[in-house]
Design a protein around this motif. Structure first.
Motif, PDB file in Angstrom:
ATOM      1  N   UNK A   4       0.809  -1.214   0.000  1.00  0.00           N
ATOM      2  CA  UNK A   4       0.000   0.000   0.000  1.00  0.00           C
ATOM      3  C   UNK A   4       0.840   1.260   0.000  1.00  0.00           C
ATOM      4  N   UNK A   5       1.831   1.279  -0.854  1.00  0.00           N
ATOM      5  CA  UNK A   5       2.597   2.517  -0.977  1.00  0.00           C
ATOM      6  C   UNK A   5       1.706   3.554  -1.653  1.00  0.00           C
ATOM      7  N   UNK A   6       1.930   4.821  -1.322  1.00  0.00           N
ATOM      8  CA  UNK A   6       1.108   5.878  -1.916  1.00  0.00           C
ATOM      9  C   UNK A   6       1.933   7.144  -2.036  1.00  0.00           C
ATOM     10  N   UNK A   7       1.429   8.045  -2.854  1.00  0.00           N
ATOM     11  CA  UNK A   7       2.167   9.268  -3.183  1.00  0.00           C
ATOM     12  C   UNK A   7       1.520  10.491  -2.509  1.00  0.00           C
ATOM     13  N   UNK A   8       2.374  11.378  -2.016  1.00  0.00           N
ATOM     14  CA  UNK A   8       1.897  12.561  -1.303  1.00  0.00           C
ATOM     15  C   UNK A   8       2.464  13.832  -1.925  1.00  0.00           C
ATOM     16  N   UNK A   9       1.626  14.875  -1.969  1.00  0.00           N
ATOM     17  CA  UNK A   9       2.124  16.236  -2.190  1.00  0.00           C
ATOM     18  C   UNK A   9       1.849  17.013  -0.905  1.00  0.00           C
ATOM     19  N   UNK A  10       2.851  17.762  -0.453  1.00  0.00           N
ATOM     20  CA  UNK A  10       2.694  18.582   0.753  1.00  0.00           C
ATOM     21  C   UNK A  10       2.653  20.060   0.353  1.00  0.00           C
ATOM     22  N   UNK A  11       1.663  20.783   0.843  1.00  0.00           N
ATOM     23  CA  UNK A  11       1.608  22.231   0.624  1.00  0.00           C
ATOM     24  C   UNK A  11       1.768  22.914   1.986  1.00  0.00           C
ATOM     25  N   UNK A  12       2.853  23.633   2.141  1.00  0.00           N
ATOM     26  CA  UNK A  12       3.203  24.257   3.438  1.00  0.00           C
ATOM     27  C   UNK A  12       4.121  25.430   3.154  1.00  0.00           C
ATOM     28  N   UNK A  13       3.803  26.615   3.687  1.00  0.00           N
ATOM     29  CA  UNK A  13       4.577  27.802   3.291  1.00  0.00           C
ATOM     30  C   UNK A  13       5.670  28.200   4.283  1.00  0.00           C
ATOM     31  N   UNK A  14       5.843  27.433   5.357  1.00  0.00           N
ATOM     32  CA  UNK A  14       6.937  27.744   6.291  1.00  0.00           C
ATOM     33  C   UNK A  14       7.999  26.648   6.174  1.00  0.00           C
ATOM     34  N   UNK A  15       9.208  27.064   5.759  1.00  0.00           N
ATOM     35  CA  UNK A  15      10.279  26.088   5.465  1.00  0.00           C
ATOM     36  C   UNK A  15      10.517  25.109   6.605  1.00  0.00           C
ATOM     37  N   UNK A  16      10.600  25.646   7.815  1.00  0.00           N
ATOM     38  CA  UNK A  16      10.911  24.809   8.971  1.00  0.00           C
ATOM     39  C   UNK A  16       9.802  23.781   9.214  1.00  0.00           C
ATOM     40  N   UNK A  17       8.556  24.235   9.078  1.00  0.00           N
ATOM     41  CA  UNK A  17       7.412  23.332   9.279  1.00  0.00           C
ATOM     42  C   UNK A  17       7.404  22.253   8.207  1.00  0.00           C
ATOM     43  N   UNK A  18       7.732  22.650   6.986  1.00  0.00           N
ATOM     44  CA  UNK A  18       7.772  21.696   5.884  1.00  0.00           C
ATOM     45  C   UNK A  18       8.797  20.605   6.172  1.00  0.00           C
ATOM     46  N   UNK A  19       9.977  21.008   6.629  1.00  0.00           N
ATOM     47  CA  UNK A  19      11.023  20.044   6.990  1.00  0.00           C
ATOM     48  C   UNK A  19      10.506  19.075   8.049  1.00  0.00           C
ATOM     49  N   UNK A  20       9.834  19.637   9.071  1.00  0.00           N
ATOM     50  CA  UNK A  20       9.298  18.811  10.152  1.00  0.00           C
ATOM     51  C   UNK A  20       8.274  17.805   9.638  1.00  0.00           C
ATOM     52  N   UNK A  21       7.398  18.273   8.755  1.00  0.00           N
ATOM     53  CA  UNK A  21       6.356  17.391   8.205  1.00  0.00           C
ATOM     54  C   UNK A  21       6.978  16.280   7.370  1.00  0.00           C
ATOM     55  N   UNK A  22       7.969  16.632   6.547  1.00  0.00           N
ATOM     56  CA  UNK A  22       8.649  15.612   5.730  1.00  0.00           C
ATOM     57  C   UNK A  22       9.297  14.572   6.639  1.00  0.00           C
ATOM     58  N   UNK A  23       9.859  15.040   7.737  1.00  0.00           N
ATOM     59  CA  UNK A  23      10.537  14.149   8.686  1.00  0.00           C
ATOM     60  C   UNK A  23       9.536  13.161   9.303  1.00  0.00           C
ATOM     61  N   UNK A  24       8.368  13.695   9.716  1.00  0.00           N
ATOM     62  CA  UNK A  24       7.325  12.823  10.291  1.00  0.00           C
ATOM     63  C   UNK A  24       6.947  11.735   9.284  1.00  0.00           C
ATOM     64  N   UNK A  25       6.763  12.142   8.028  1.00  0.00           N
ATOM     65  CA  UNK A  25       6.325  11.177   7.012  1.00  0.00           C
ATOM     66  C   UNK A  25       7.420  10.140   6.748  1.00  0.00           C
ATOM     67  N   UNK A  26       8.671  10.609   6.698  1.00  0.00           N
ATOM     68  CA  UNK A  26       9.771   9.663   6.461  1.00  0.00           C
ATOM     69  C   UNK A  26       9.862   8.617   7.563  1.00  0.00           C
ATOM     70  N   UNK A  27       9.712   9.064   8.821  1.00  0.00           N
ATOM     71  CA  UNK A  27       9.896   8.116   9.931  1.00  0.00           C
ATOM     72  C   UNK A  27       8.643   7.282  10.194  1.00  0.00           C
ATOM     73  N   UNK A  28       7.450   7.929  10.105  1.00  0.00           N
ATOM     74  CA  UNK A  28       6.214   7.225  10.465  1.00  0.00           C
ATOM     75  C   UNK A  28       5.631   6.420   9.307  1.00  0.00           C
ATOM     76  N   UNK A  29       5.854   6.883   8.075  1.00  0.00           N
ATOM     77  CA  UNK A  29       5.185   6.281   6.917  1.00  0.00           C
ATOM     78  C   UNK A  29       6.188   5.968   5.812  1.00  0.00           C
ATOM     79  N   UNK A  30       7.032   4.969   6.045  1.00  0.00           N
ATOM     80  CA  UNK A  30       8.044   4.646   5.021  1.00  0.00           C
ATOM     81  C   UNK A  30       7.420   4.273   3.679  1.00  0.00           C
ATOM     82  N   UNK A  31       6.140   3.849   3.690  1.00  0.00           N
ATOM     83  CA  UNK A  31       5.496   3.441   2.425  1.00  0.00           C
ATOM     84  C   UNK A  31       5.011   4.646   1.614  1.00  0.00           C
TER      85      UNK A  31
END
Length: 242
Positions: A4-31
């Motif tokens: 069940x791999x799936x593709x995501x687009x993230x829309x976020x206008x604060x660089x630091x928050x975007x980094x944090x969100x990408x990090x959550x997805x990388x660690x929590x949702x490897x798929x």
């Protein structure tokens, strides 16, 4: 990637928050595969034009405007009805915005507070569940739900306690809307003349006010009392069809 791999687009206008969100997805949702990130609306439409994801993770406040996120949500829902939309926002106190974005077709709202984004939230949205909320939103929803049920209960109790029939309710509701007694006698399903309505008004005054308070109670005071006692309800003050 698993089944069940799936593709995501993230829309976020604060660089630091975007980094944090990408990090959550990388660690929590490897798929999950992040196929693109956008910091503004133009970049987002470019991205989705090239490749449509399975999930859009959308921040509401873009470039200082809270409504852009709602607009994006509405347009995405129209153009890509199958796409799942999860709102991830710092708009913690703006309940009107939550309602707007749910109306615009979002599948869930996660506030950037408390537990933030969890694997469970994202998986539920991907599995087709609607109304995925984290704790702060749920608390508000449950609180509002309890309030509205309690208001209904008070209304039903008041109708019984003060022996309010449908004509009393209709009479009081239209008085509250500024109808004169003459106008009320012309309503469909109101089989009373002005004299009968005056009598009804006096009877209602006797029921809703103590003996000492009855002197000089006019229609306005009667209506205010009916509102205070939950006999009529501000939320449902609509006229009948004439």
């Amino acid at each position: 990637m698993g089944m069940d791999s799936f593709k995501i687009i993230i829309v976020e206008d604060v660089k630091l928050e975007l980094k944090g969100t990408e990090e959550i997805i990388r660690t929590e949702l490897p798929e999950a595969e992040i196929i693109g990130t956008a910091m503004n609306e133009a970049d987002f439409w470019d991205l989705i034009g090239k490749q449509v994801p399975d999930l859009l993770l959308l921040d509401l406040g873009l470039g200082g405007s809270t409504t852009i996120g709602v607009d994006i949500c509405r347009q995405v829902r129209r153009k890509y009805p199958e796409l799942r939309i999860l709102i991830f926002t710092g708009e913690i106190l703006n309940e009107r915005l939550w309602v707007d974005v749910l109306k615009a077709g979002a599948n869930g709202i996660i506030l950037k507070t408390g537990e933030l984004l969890t694997r469970n939230d994202v998986r539920q949205v991907m599995n087709g569940r609607n109304f995925v909320f984290n704790e702060p939103v749920l608390k508000k929803v449950v609180c509002r739900f309890m309030q509205s049920v309690e208001t209904e209960r008070l209304h039903k109790d008041a109708l019984i306690r003060y022996e309010i029939d449908e004509y009393d309710e209709r009479f009081l509701r239209h008085l509250a809307l500024g109808y004169t007694k003459e106008m009320i006698t012309n309503l469909r399903g109101m089989p009373f003349g002005v004299k009968s309505l005056e009598k009804r008004q006096n009877e209602l005054t006797a029921r809703l006010f103590g003996t000492c308070e009855r002197g000089g109670v006019n229609a306005t005071r009667l209506v205010v009392r009916a509102l205070q006692l939950h006999i009529i309800d501000l939320e449902h003050l609509n006229p009948d069809e004439e």
